[in-house]
Design a protein around this motif. Structure first.
Motif, PDB file in Angstrom:
ATOM      1  N   TYR A 107       0.844  -1.203   0.000  1.00  0.00           N
ATOM      2  CA  TYR A 107       0.000   0.000   0.000  1.00  0.00           C
ATOM      3  C   TYR A 107       0.877   1.250   0.000  1.00  0.00           C
ATOM      4  CZ  TYR A 107      -3.991   2.957   1.320  1.00  0.00           C
ATOM      5  OH  TYR A 107      -4.975   3.908   1.338  1.00  0.00           O
ATOM      6  N   THR A 110       2.593   1.860  -3.293  1.00  0.00           N
ATOM      7  CA  THR A 110       1.635   2.294  -4.307  1.00  0.00           C
ATOM      8  C   THR A 110       1.325   3.782  -4.149  1.00  0.00           C
ATOM      9  OG1 THR A 110       0.701   0.064  -4.370  1.00  0.00           O
ATOM     10  CG2 THR A 110      -0.649   1.832  -5.281  1.00  0.00           C
ATOM     11  N   VAL A 111       1.086   4.208  -2.923  1.00  0.00           N
ATOM     12  CA  VAL A 111       0.814   5.624  -2.653  1.00  0.00           C
ATOM     13  C   VAL A 111       2.037   6.464  -3.010  1.00  0.00           C
ATOM     14  CG1 VAL A 111       0.372   7.315  -0.820  1.00  0.00           C
ATOM     15  CG2 VAL A 111      -0.945   5.182  -0.909  1.00  0.00           C
ATOM     16  N   GLN A 115      -0.032   6.333  -7.149  1.00  0.00           N
ATOM     17  CA  GLN A 115      -1.167   5.546  -7.627  1.00  0.00           C
ATOM     18  C   GLN A 115      -2.167   5.333  -6.503  1.00  0.00           C
ATOM     19  OE1 GLN A 115       0.790   2.022  -9.054  1.00  0.00           O
ATOM     20  NE2 GLN A 115       1.192   2.936 -11.048  1.00  0.00           N
ATOM     21  N   LYS A 116      -3.390   5.015  -6.879  1.00  0.00           N
ATOM     22  CA  LYS A 116      -4.436   4.772  -5.891  1.00  0.00           C
ATOM     23  C   LYS A 116      -4.473   3.282  -5.544  1.00  0.00           C
ATOM     24  CE  LYS A 116      -7.270   8.644  -7.221  1.00  0.00           C
ATOM     25  NZ  LYS A 116      -8.578   9.130  -7.592  1.00  0.00           N
ATOM     26  N   PRO A 117      -4.335   2.955  -4.259  1.00  0.00           N
ATOM     27  CA  PRO A 117      -4.352   1.551  -3.857  1.00  0.00           C
ATOM     28  C   PRO A 117      -5.748   1.003  -3.567  1.00  0.00           C
ATOM     29  CG  PRO A 117      -3.705   2.918  -2.022  1.00  0.00           C
ATOM     30  CD  PRO A 117      -3.903   3.838  -3.196  1.00  0.00           C
ATOM     31  N   ARG A 118      -6.757   1.795  -3.766  1.00  0.00           N
ATOM     32  CA  ARG A 118      -8.136   1.379  -3.462  1.00  0.00           C
ATOM     33  C   ARG A 118      -8.882   0.986  -4.726  1.00  0.00           C
ATOM     34  NH1 ARG A 118      -8.966   1.039   2.126  1.00  0.00           N
ATOM     35  NH2 ARG A 118      -7.751   2.655   3.123  1.00  0.00           N
ATOM     36  N   GLY A 119     -10.145   0.616  -4.561  1.00  0.00           N
ATOM     37  CA  GLY A 119     -10.990   0.256  -5.694  1.00  0.00           C
ATOM     38  C   GLY A 119     -10.602  -1.090  -6.283  1.00  0.00           C
ATOM     39  N   ARG A 121      -8.148  -1.949  -7.968  1.00  0.00           N
ATOM     40  CA  ARG A 121      -6.714  -2.213  -7.811  1.00  0.00           C
ATOM     41  C   ARG A 121      -6.393  -2.938  -6.498  1.00  0.00           C
ATOM     42  NH1 ARG A 121      -2.050  -1.406  -9.670  1.00  0.00           N
ATOM     43  NH2 ARG A 121      -0.284  -0.569  -8.557  1.00  0.00           N
TER      44      ARG A 121
END
Length: 158
Positions: A107, A110-111, A115-119, A121
């Protein structure tokens, strides 16, 4: 020990990890298959996969959700068949406390990469955390999706 299937047991995967100008090839003996590889497993020759393969319980969850995402009876039957084949071939690695801790590192990377680590993904990142916590390369058909994890997880093209 990783589960093995006689159908999948083969020579190590050969993955070109360089530019076209180089002949550098990485030999991977073991690997965690992500969902994209499991979905297309019938398209692979045994020599195209690691000698020892595993899948994550997260991949099984994605496969089990699959029949509910389509309306066509034929597509649903195909996805149910895929689940049954995966259940027969693999004993999935659990998403356990070690994977949860690895997910924190995934996580953060990714941040940090913007980039977005949610959704949608998030599921891919949970699978990557399973690979990291088990010390396995991640074999995927979507290698670009994991470029932010360089240095954490070895990602090879399947």
């Amino acid at each position: 020990m990783l589960p093995q299937s006689t159908r999948l047991r083969s020579a190590p995967i050969l993955t070109d990890t360089s530019t076209k100008a180089s002949n550098h090839v990485v030999r991977v003996e073991r690997g965690l298959l992500d969902t994209s590889v499991v979905i297309d497993l019938h398209k692979f020759e045994p020599a195209d996969l690691p000698a020892q393969v595993a899948i994550s319980s997260i991949t099984m969850a994605e496969l089990v959700a699959g029949p509910h995402a389509v309306r066509s009876a034929a597509a649903r039957a195909e996805r149910i068949d895929r689940i049954q084949r995966a259940e027969a071939m693999f004993d999935p690695l659990p998403f356990d406390i070690d994977a949860a801790r690895a997910y924190g590192r995934i996580y953060a990377a990714t941040v940090e990469a913007g980039q977005k680590p949610r959704g949608q993904r998030a599921v891919d990142l949970l699978i990557a955390a399973t690979a990291l916590s088990n010390g396995l390369p991640l074999v995927t058909r979507n290698r670009e999706d994991f470029k932010s994890l360089a240095g954490l997880v070895e990602v090879v093209a399947g």
